[in-house]
Design a protein around this motif. Structure first.
Motif, short mmCIF file in Angstrom:
data_model
loop_
_atom_site.label_atom_id
_atom_site.label_comp_id
_atom_site.label_asym_id
_atom_site.label_seq_id
_atom_site.Cartn_x
_atom_site.Cartn_y
_atom_site.Cartn_z
N UNK A 257 0.82 -1.21 0.00
CA UNK A 257 0.00 0.00 0.00
C UNK A 257 0.86 1.26 0.00
N UNK A 258 2.13 1.12 -0.38
CA UNK A 258 3.08 2.23 -0.47
C UNK A 258 3.53 2.79 0.88
N UNK A 259 3.20 2.12 1.97
CA UNK A 259 3.56 2.59 3.30
C UNK A 259 5.05 2.53 3.59
N UNK A 260 5.73 1.54 3.07
CA UNK A 260 7.15 1.42 3.35
C UNK A 260 7.93 2.58 2.73
N UNK A 261 7.60 2.95 1.52
CA UNK A 261 8.24 4.09 0.90
C UNK A 261 7.97 5.39 1.64
N UNK A 262 6.73 5.54 2.10
CA UNK A 262 6.38 6.73 2.89
C UNK A 262 7.17 6.74 4.21
#
Length: 158
Positions: A92-97
């Motif tokens: 869900x793109x959380x790691x990049x954030x």
């Protein structure tokens, strides 16, 4: 995602899940509660508070989903540590954030460079770092779980 004390209920739960996952993968069996307790005892997490570092918790719809820390190694270099995203929140793109927030926090602490060490079997983590501009560097530290190191120039403070 925001700085949060490492000893809140959410942060503690995330740190336990992080240790459980990385230890279980390393040992190729489930870690016990006692092993998790021992692994977290005297692990240096208290240094992840300003001015020596920062701990961050990320939430998804209010639920604690991710964590990570920044530890200042010297006046200009920070180490990325304890980056973890619970499995239910992956993709869900959380790691990049989380990396963006941790890099921002490192800059606020004065860092212009970020380094990290990890194990070769943590393929997902290694892919995340490379996707976000980290490149393999010579080892900057030693330890039983230091198999590969990465670094990234952070530039100027935000």
């Amino acid at each position: 995602m925001a700085p949060e004390a490492f000893d809140t209920a959410a942060a503690t739960s995330l740190r336990r899940d992080y240790y459980d996952e990385v230890a279980s993968r390393y040992w190729q069996r489930p870690a016990t509660s006692q092993e998790i307790d021992e692994g977290l005892t005297n692990d240096g997490v208290e240094l992840l508070t300003p001015p020596t570092g920062q701990f961050v918790v990320g939430r998804y719809d209010g639920e604690a989903a991710a964590c990570g820390g920044v530890l200042m190694l010297d006046a200009e270099c920070a180490e990325l540590t304890r980056v973890y995203l619970r499995p239910a929140f992956r993709g869900k793109q959380g790691a990049g954030l989380m990396l963006e927030v941790l890099e921002h926090e490192a800059r606020l602490l004065g860092a212009s460079r970020m380094v990290l060490n990890t194990r070769l079997d943590l393929i997902e983590a290694r892919s995340l770092y490379v996707r976000n501009g980290y490149r393999e560097i010579p080892a900057y530290c030693t330890g039983p779980y230091v198999e590969i190191c990465y670094g990234k120039d952070l530039g100027q403070a935000d």
